[in-house]
Design an enzyme around this catalytic site. Structure first.
Site, PDB file in Angstrom:
ATOM      1  N   LYS A  11       0.862  -1.193   0.000  1.00  0.00           N
ATOM      2  CA  LYS A  11       0.000   0.000   0.000  1.00  0.00           C
ATOM      3  C   LYS A  11       0.888   1.229   0.000  1.00  0.00           C
ATOM      4  CE  LYS A  11      -3.314   2.630   2.797  1.00  0.00           C
ATOM      5  NZ  LYS A  11      -4.216   2.668   3.970  1.00  0.00           N
ATOM      6  N   GLU A  57      -8.890  12.380  12.109  1.00  0.00           N
ATOM      7  CA  GLU A  57      -7.995  11.268  12.440  1.00  0.00           C
ATOM      8  C   GLU A  57      -7.186  11.522  13.710  1.00  0.00           C
ATOM      9  OE1 GLU A  57      -6.207   9.571   9.101  1.00  0.00           O
ATOM     10  OE2 GLU A  57      -5.114   8.060  10.240  1.00  0.00           O
TER      11      GLU A  57
HETATM   12  C1  LIG Z   1      -4.590  10.658   3.438  1.00  0.00           C
HETATM   13  C2  LIG Z   1      -5.786  11.120   3.716  1.00  0.00           C
HETATM   14  O1  LIG Z   1      -6.809  10.326   4.245  1.00  0.00           O
HETATM   15  C3  LIG Z   1      -6.447   9.137   4.946  1.00  0.00           C
HETATM   16  C4  LIG Z   1      -7.375   9.016   6.086  1.00  0.00           C
HETATM   17  C5  LIG Z   1      -8.605   8.459   5.900  1.00  0.00           C
HETATM   18  C6  LIG Z   1      -8.905   7.737   4.695  1.00  0.00           C
HETATM   19  C7  LIG Z   1      -7.941   7.497   3.761  1.00  0.00           C
HETATM   20  C8  LIG Z   1      -8.240   6.766   2.512  1.00  0.00           C
HETATM   21  O2  LIG Z   1      -9.314   6.131   2.399  1.00  0.00           O
HETATM   22  O3  LIG Z   1      -7.403   6.781   1.575  1.00  0.00           O
HETATM   23  C9  LIG Z   1      -6.527   7.947   3.984  1.00  0.00           C
HETATM   24  O4  LIG Z   1      -5.830   6.839   4.512  1.00  0.00           O
HETATM   25  C10 LIG Z   1      -6.204  12.547   3.445  1.00  0.00           C
HETATM   26  O5  LIG Z   1      -7.358  12.861   3.800  1.00  0.00           O
HETATM   27  O6  LIG Z   1      -5.388  13.321   2.910  1.00  0.00           O
END
Ligand SMILES: C=C(O[C@H]1C=CC=C(C(=O)O)[C@@H]1O)C(=O)O
Ligand SMILES: [Mg+2]
Length: 462
Positions: free
Chosen positions: A220, A269
């Site tokens: 990932k 987060e």
């Molecule tokens: C990297 C980000 O989101 C992260 C946090 C929640 C969901 C995410 C996603 O589904 O890709 C990311 O991991 C951002 O909002 O810039």
């Protein structure tokens, strides 16, 4: 007039400790008093006239808000930033004279608030020239709102022979003006220029990342991008904070000024919350839009909970955070399945993680072990960071990194600084990223990052 010395402690540990000790005649004095209602946002706005850097923090539960003005001490660290910051922080607390009858209230007394670069190994560009690798303020003045009680803290250097009790009263006389706060003058901000930075290149990088992952070298990679805005006038930060407060529930609202630039955001987060030794972290990864109707919203949420790619994306975060917490905690617990975490513009998969911090560890150890989680870096951590460092065009600066506070009573909380932007007078850069897996579609990931920019875009007139 009290001759109060304000000093800045910057750079390496030795310099900082020497600087505290070098002038034996002074010591850091901190006093906290309960005050009548003064919202941190009003104080943040009113403090503009001091021309000093300010910070603002409201937790996601809306139970705690703090704002700080000026910096009696700035703890800046380059290499080994967690250890350096913690060592100077502990030294400062050892030397400080703290008068705080409200020490049971979190984020009162001596508080350090700050953040850091996502990746100190990535060369910095002009964009983030006003921000350090790691930077924490111990504010000259701070207002704490906790469950509708209000507290005012002053942190200053005083001469050792001064009697703090006398100082306290004199200070409150001096600083009463501090509570001057203007009423919000609504301003109408307009975006006059909107520039996606290299969208085609970004989608190509997503494609390149999927190729690397098909060869199973990496599982990932989170890739982020930038939207550059220019406005018809200078951005009014308190107005933006007020709109974020009003529109982004379930999120931490933060702002950190440095040299006049302001890093600001509404992030859902949590990285880590520590109350004494009770620890709470959050796995947040996997995204879908909100539905236009309740029916559609339920359907989209159901599909997100059962979507193979998003569940896999989420699982990488859960596994890493559990392993990271086991290094410093006992009783690490989390539910088996994620739940939906609804926000205004989108919804995520969410898994809370709790633990009990073992003796001998601090919140700085936890932050060091967690950052970057696979929600912002990828899996494996080093390999995904290497790809980002080499291929991602964006200078992330403080985007996607820990931002938060620690107090002198073993409380602290850090969030991951996403859904954020860097405000530079009449211009701004917004940042958003997404988890890329081997079967990611560049167009869908671009769309996901577009939705993630909406919280900031909407409050900036977009
Ligand atoms: C990297 C980000 O989101 C992260 C946090 C929640 C969901 C995410 C996603 O589904 O890709 C990311 O991991 C951002 O909002 O810039
Ligand atoms: Mg995603």
């Amino acid at each position: 007039m009290i001759d109060i010395k304000m000093k800045k402690l910057e750079g390496q540990i030795d310099a900082a400790i020497k600087s505290i000790r070098s002038d034996e005649s002074v010591k850091l004095f901190s006093i906290t008093k309960r005050i009548n209602k003064k919202t941190p946002l009003q104080v943040f706005e009113g403090a503009k006239r001091f021309g000093k850097d300010r910070f603002y923090w409201m937790n996601a539960e809306r139970t705690l808000t703090i704002t700080g003005v000026g910096a009696t001490i700035t703890i800046e660290a380059e290499k080994d930033r967690y250890h350096q910051t913690e060592t100077v922080w502990k030294q400062i607390l050892n030397e400080a004279w703290i008068e705080n009858e409200y020490s049971s209230i979190p984020a009162t007394g001596v508080v350090a608030f700050g953040g850091m670069e996502f990746d100190p190994l990535k060369p910095k560009t002009e964009l983030w020239k006003k921000f350090k690798t790691s930077q924490f303020y111990i504010p000259e003045m701070m207002v704490t709102e906790f469950m509708s009680d209000y507290f005012f803290t002053i942190n200053i250097f005083i001469h050792k022979e001064d009697c703090p009790a006398d100082i306290a009263d004199k200070i409150y006389e001096q600083e009463k003006a501090f509570f001057f706060s203007e009423s919000f003058t609504p301003e109408h901000i307009e975006i006059i220029q909107k520039e996606e930075i290299e969208p085609i290149k970004w989608k190509q990088t997503v494609d390149d990342a999927t190729e690397v992952m098909k060869k199973k070298k990496v599982e990932k990679i989170v890739l982020a991008r930038e939207l550059r805005l220019r406005f018809n006038q200078e951005v009014n930060i308190p107005q933006v904070l007020k709109k974020l407060n009003d529109t982004q529930s379930n999120s931490y609202i933060f702002a950190f000024e440095s040299g006049g630039d302001c890093f600001i955001g509404a992030t859902p987060e949590r990285l880590v919350k520590l109350e004494k030794n009770n620890l709470l972290s959050t796995c947040l990864a996997g995204t879908a839009p909100r539905g236009k109707t309740e029916e559609e919203d339920k359907q989209i949420g159901y599909e997100l909970l059962h979507d193979k790619k998003n569940r896999e994306e989420h699982e990488f975060v859960v596994k890493m955070i559990k392993d990271a917490l086991l290094k410093t905690c006992t009783d690490v617990e989390m539910p088996k399945e994620p739940v939906l975490h609804p926000l205004k513009n989108l919804q995520h998969l969410y898994t809370p993680v709790t633990g009990v911090l073992s003796k001998g560890f601090s919140i700085f150890d936890v932050v060091k072990n967690l950052h970057p989680t696979p929600a912002l870096g990828g899996t494996p951590t080093e390999e995904s960071l290497a790809f980002i460092r080499e291929h991602e065009l964006l200078d992330r600066g403080w985007y996607g990194a820990p931002i938060g506070w620690v107090d002198s009573n073993d409380n602290g909380e850090f969030a991951v600084a996403i859904r954020s932007g860097l405000i530079q007078g009449d211009s701004a850069s917004l940042f958003a990223g997404c988890g890329v897996l081997a079967d990611s579609d560049p167009e869908m990931e671009f769309e996901e990052t577009r939705i993630k920019m909406l919280p900031m875009l909407n409050v900036l007139g977009g």
